[in-house]
Design an enzyme around this catalytic site. Structure first.
Site, PDB file in Angstrom:
ATOM      1  N   LYS A  43      -9.278 -46.143   0.056  1.00 17.14           N
ATOM      2  CA  LYS A  43      -8.282 -46.382  -0.998  1.00 17.14           C
ATOM      3  C   LYS A  43      -6.998 -45.615  -0.669  1.00 17.14           C
ATOM      4  O   LYS A  43      -6.996 -44.732   0.202  1.00 17.14           O
ATOM      5  CB  LYS A  43      -8.843 -45.921  -2.343  1.00 17.14           C
ATOM      6  CG  LYS A  43      -9.170 -44.425  -2.418  1.00 17.14           C
ATOM      7  CD  LYS A  43      -9.978 -44.103  -3.660  1.00 17.14           C
ATOM      8  CE  LYS A  43     -10.333 -42.630  -3.723  1.00 17.14           C
ATOM      9  NZ  LYS A  43     -11.309 -42.340  -4.791  1.00 17.14           N
ATOM     10  N   ARG A 137     -15.796 -40.872 -17.024  1.00 13.27           N
ATOM     11  CA  ARG A 137     -14.680 -41.692 -16.563  1.00 13.27           C
ATOM     12  C   ARG A 137     -15.166 -43.134 -16.663  1.00 13.27           C
ATOM     13  O   ARG A 137     -15.291 -43.638 -17.770  1.00 13.27           O
ATOM     14  CB  ARG A 137     -14.258 -41.287 -15.146  1.00 13.27           C
ATOM     15  CG  ARG A 137     -12.902 -41.832 -14.741  1.00 13.27           C
ATOM     16  CD  ARG A 137     -12.374 -41.241 -13.432  1.00 13.27           C
ATOM     17  NE  ARG A 137     -13.170 -41.595 -12.258  1.00 13.27           N
ATOM     18  CZ  ARG A 137     -12.867 -41.226 -11.015  1.00 13.27           C
ATOM     19  NH1 ARG A 137     -11.775 -40.499 -10.791  1.00 13.27           N
ATOM     20  NH2 ARG A 137     -13.621 -41.567 -10.002  1.00 13.27           N
ATOM     21  N   HIS A 167     -20.946 -41.424 -10.143  1.00  9.20           N
ATOM     22  CA  HIS A 167     -19.998 -40.536  -9.457  1.00  9.20           C
ATOM     23  C   HIS A 167     -20.142 -39.135 -10.034  1.00  9.20           C
ATOM     24  O   HIS A 167     -20.256 -38.976 -11.250  1.00  9.20           O
ATOM     25  CB  HIS A 167     -18.576 -41.081  -9.686  1.00  9.20           C
ATOM     26  CG  HIS A 167     -17.516 -40.439  -8.837  1.00  9.20           C
ATOM     27  ND1 HIS A 167     -17.630 -40.314  -7.472  1.00  9.20           N
ATOM     28  CD2 HIS A 167     -16.321 -39.902  -9.156  1.00  9.20           C
ATOM     29  CE1 HIS A 167     -16.528 -39.716  -6.999  1.00  9.20           C
ATOM     30  NE2 HIS A 167     -15.734 -39.458  -7.992  1.00  9.20           N
ATOM     31  N   ARG A 221     -20.664 -42.629  -0.372  1.00 10.66           N
ATOM     32  CA  ARG A 221     -19.248 -43.018  -0.310  1.00 10.66           C
ATOM     33  C   ARG A 221     -18.425 -41.848   0.232  1.00 10.66           C
ATOM     34  O   ARG A 221     -18.243 -40.837  -0.432  1.00 10.66           O
ATOM     35  CB  ARG A 221     -18.747 -43.421  -1.711  1.00 10.66           C
ATOM     36  CG  ARG A 221     -19.546 -44.553  -2.341  1.00 10.66           C
ATOM     37  CD  ARG A 221     -18.964 -44.962  -3.686  1.00 10.66           C
ATOM     38  NE  ARG A 221     -18.815 -43.854  -4.617  1.00 10.66           N
ATOM     39  CZ  ARG A 221     -19.768 -43.397  -5.415  1.00 10.66           C
ATOM     40  NH1 ARG A 221     -20.955 -43.966  -5.428  1.00 10.66           N
ATOM     41  NH2 ARG A 221     -19.538 -42.377  -6.211  1.00 10.66           N
ATOM     42  N   TYR A 262      21.514 -26.192  -0.947  1.00 10.15           N
ATOM     43  CA  TYR A 262      21.815 -26.394  -2.370  1.00 10.15           C
ATOM     44  C   TYR A 262      21.471 -25.157  -3.188  1.00 10.15           C
ATOM     45  O   TYR A 262      20.440 -24.526  -2.978  1.00 10.15           O
ATOM     46  CB  TYR A 262      21.019 -27.581  -2.918  1.00 10.15           C
ATOM     47  CG  TYR A 262      21.497 -28.906  -2.409  1.00 10.15           C
ATOM     48  CD1 TYR A 262      22.815 -29.300  -2.588  1.00 10.15           C
ATOM     49  CD2 TYR A 262      20.632 -29.769  -1.748  1.00 10.15           C
ATOM     50  CE1 TYR A 262      23.258 -30.527  -2.119  1.00 10.15           C
ATOM     51  CE2 TYR A 262      21.059 -30.998  -1.287  1.00 10.15           C
ATOM     52  CZ  TYR A 262      22.373 -31.367  -1.473  1.00 10.15           C
ATOM     53  OH  TYR A 262      22.812 -32.574  -1.012  1.00 10.15           O
ATOM     54  N   CYS A 308      15.841 -30.326   0.753  1.00  9.82           N
ATOM     55  CA  CYS A 308      16.702 -31.422   0.297  1.00  9.82           C
ATOM     56  C   CYS A 308      15.924 -32.739   0.358  1.00  9.82           C
ATOM     57  O   CYS A 308      14.776 -32.770   0.769  1.00  9.82           O
ATOM     58  CB  CYS A 308      17.934 -31.538   1.184  1.00  9.82           C
ATOM     59  SG  CYS A 308      18.721 -29.984   1.595  1.00  9.82           S
ATOM     60  N   MET A 309      16.598 -33.799  -0.014  1.00 11.31           N
ATOM     61  CA  MET A 309      15.935 -35.107   0.009  1.00 11.31           C
ATOM     62  C   MET A 309      15.541 -35.513   1.434  1.00 11.31           C
ATOM     63  O   MET A 309      14.460 -36.047   1.661  1.00 11.31           O
ATOM     64  CB  MET A 309      16.848 -36.169  -0.603  1.00 11.31           C
ATOM     65  CG  MET A 309      16.163 -37.508  -0.779  1.00 11.31           C
ATOM     66  SD  MET A 309      17.243 -38.803  -1.393  1.00 11.31           S
ATOM     67  CE  MET A 309      17.340 -38.419  -3.118  1.00 11.31           C
ATOM     68  N   ASP A 310      16.425 -35.231   2.394  1.00  9.15           N
ATOM     69  CA  ASP A 310      16.209 -35.705   3.767  1.00  9.15           C
ATOM     70  C   ASP A 310      16.189 -34.611   4.826  1.00  9.15           C
ATOM     71  O   ASP A 310      16.033 -34.906   6.003  1.00  9.15           O
ATOM     72  CB  ASP A 310      17.327 -36.684   4.161  1.00  9.15           C
ATOM     73  CG  ASP A 310      17.685 -37.610   3.031  1.00  9.15           C
ATOM     74  OD1 ASP A 310      16.836 -38.432   2.674  1.00  9.15           O
ATOM     75  OD2 ASP A 310      18.802 -37.500   2.483  1.00  9.15           O
TER      76      ASP A 310
HETATM   77  C1  LIG Z   1     -12.411 -41.628  -4.339  1.00  5.80           C
HETATM   78  C2  LIG Z   1     -13.830 -41.868  -4.656  1.00  5.80           C
HETATM   79  C3  LIG Z   1     -14.832 -41.459  -3.763  1.00  5.80           C
HETATM   80  C4  LIG Z   1     -14.560 -40.622  -2.543  1.00  5.80           C
HETATM   81  O1  LIG Z   1     -14.447 -39.276  -2.946  1.00  5.80           O
HETATM   82  P1  LIG Z   1     -14.183 -38.107  -1.896  1.00  5.80           P
HETATM   83  O2  LIG Z   1     -14.262 -36.860  -2.700  1.00  5.80           O
HETATM   84  O3  LIG Z   1     -12.812 -38.330  -1.358  1.00  5.80           O
HETATM   85  O4  LIG Z   1     -15.235 -38.214  -0.863  1.00  5.80           O
HETATM   86  C5  LIG Z   1     -16.139 -41.816  -4.061  1.00  5.80           C
HETATM   87  N1  LIG Z   1     -16.451 -42.503  -5.176  1.00  5.80           N
HETATM   88  C6  LIG Z   1     -15.503 -42.881  -6.069  1.00  5.80           C
HETATM   89  C7  LIG Z   1     -15.913 -43.630  -7.289  1.00  5.80           C
HETATM   90  C8  LIG Z   1     -14.167 -42.577  -5.849  1.00  5.80           C
HETATM   91  O5  LIG Z   1     -13.237 -42.948  -6.732  1.00  5.80           O
END
Ligand SMILES: *Cc1c(COP(=O)(O)O)cnc(C)c1O
Length: 363
Positions: A43, A137, A167, A221, A262, A308-310
């Site tokens: 992601k 969540r 999760h 994951r 700045y 700065c920005m750049d």
């Molecule tokens: C982002 C995410 C992960 C990965 O988590 P990490 O801590 O980066 O390994 C796994 N499961 C879900 C649902 C996530 O949103």
């Protein structure tokens, strides 16, 4: 290698992404999870690393299942890589289910709004049921809600209930809360007593620590640790994958009393030399990096004045010349060090580098 870079990127500021190290990290972690399948989480443009390049490299190595957050991210990937499987972990509205089914994208079912009258699809929609085991969540939380959502999915003609997952909220800290979540999830999986093809729970930190002890899951994951980082910096076996690099574009000799940048917040107390770098907050190297460090020829140099920005300023000495390479992080100055200085986590440091910084890849 760096000669090519000079030719290609006129500004000479770029992120150096090490794909080989990404795969090495994948393999090291694969060896810790008792033969379960590790799903790379790509992601947010592969945590800032460039999702097409990362996925292409991993597909070449034989990886064929990926996870993202958004349907948009999945569609983009599917367009380029027809044969991979993708799980969308975020919420997909039921009005978008057709798009997912048409493109063979697996989605997550985490609330009842998604389950309000689902029509039939011309090709089956693959789904994973999300269980909220304590993070509060996404996901179904109460037992009766879990059972009724499960029944709707199981009995739908053109939905293929393929997986179930949860999760962890505290894989990096509170072991007791982690155990509670794991136990809850295990109980639910047993209660449903269904032939799920995929059962998964761990993210990076929990998989590195505890996946070996879990015997009822099939997949994990892997996000941040694919990219060589962890939540608690205790894991030193991973390889760095992201270096932010610029070069000295101009050098100034200051007299005592001269002020810099700045707000004129930095004053030279003696004769000093400073270097200008062509990178700034519009590149995602945010202003709070003021007073931090960069690396030149294996030595630390201090960031001075406002970013700065750049552009930005560093205090150098006469060992540094124009066009010298400067590593802002990912070398001597670790991403974790920068995160600590900015009072945040390593995830945010790599995600906040913007589109304006080109990426070069080491394969
Ligand atoms: C982002 C995410 C992960 C990965 O988590 P990490 O801590 O980066 O390994 C796994 N499961 C879900 C649902 C996530 O949103």
């Amino acid at each position: 290698m760096s000669q090519n870079i000079m030719n290609k990127y006129y500004r000479n500021t770029y992120a150096e992404i090490n794909l080989e190290n990404i795969y090495k990290n994948y393999q090291s972690i694969q060896s810790l999870v008792n033969g379960k399948i590790v799903i790379p989480v790509v992601k947010a443009n592969a945590y800032g690393h460039g999702v097409f390049e990362v996925v292409e490299y991993l597909v070449d190595k034989g990886v064929n299942y990926f996870a993202v957050s958004l349907l948009e991210e999945a569609l983009e990937l599917k367009e380029k890589f027809k044969n991979i499987e993708i799980l969308v972990m975020g919420v997909v509205d039921r009005t978008q289910f057709k798009i997912a089914s048409k493109n063979n994208i697996t989605i997550t079912i985490s609330n009842f709004d998604q389950l309000k009258k689902i029509d039939d699809f011309s090709s089956p929609l693959k789904v994973h049921l999300k269980i909220d085991s304590g993070m509060n969540r996404l996901g179904f939380k109460k037992e009766d809600e879990i059972i009724s959502s499960f029944n709707i999915l199981k009995n739908h003609n053109t939905i293929k209930l393929e997986g179930i997952y949860t999760h962890f909220s505290t894989a990096d800290g509170d072991k007791k809360y982690y155990d509670m979540q794991l136990n809850r999830f295990e109980l639910i999986v047993k209660l449903l007593d269904y032939d799920f093809k995929m059962i998964h729970a761990s993210n990076s930190s929990s998989m590195i620590k505890y996946e070996k002890e879990i015997n009822f899951t099939t997949h994990t994951r892997l996000g941040i640790s694919l990219y060589g980082l962890t939540l608690d910096s205790e894991t030193k076996f991973l390889n760095n994958t992201y270096k932010l690099i610029s070069h000295i574009s101009e050098i100034k000799h200051l007299e005592p009393g001269d002020k810099v940048g700045y707000g004129a917040v930095y004053t030279a107390l003696e004769k000093e030399i400073i270097g200008i770098l062509p990178i700034g907050y519009a590149d995602g190297f945010i202003r709070q990096n003021q007073d931090g460090f960069v690396e030149i020829k294996n030595k630390r140099y201090r960031i001075i004045g406002r970013i700065c920005m750049d552009q930005m300023f560093i205090k150098i000495d006469d060992h540094v010349s124009i066009n010298d390479k400067v590593i802002l992080f990912g070398g001597l100055i670790s991403i974790d060090e920068v995160a600590e200085r900015l009072d945040t986590i390593n995830y945010e440091i790599i995600c906040q580098i913007t589109y304006r910084v080109p990426k070069i890849y080491i394969k």
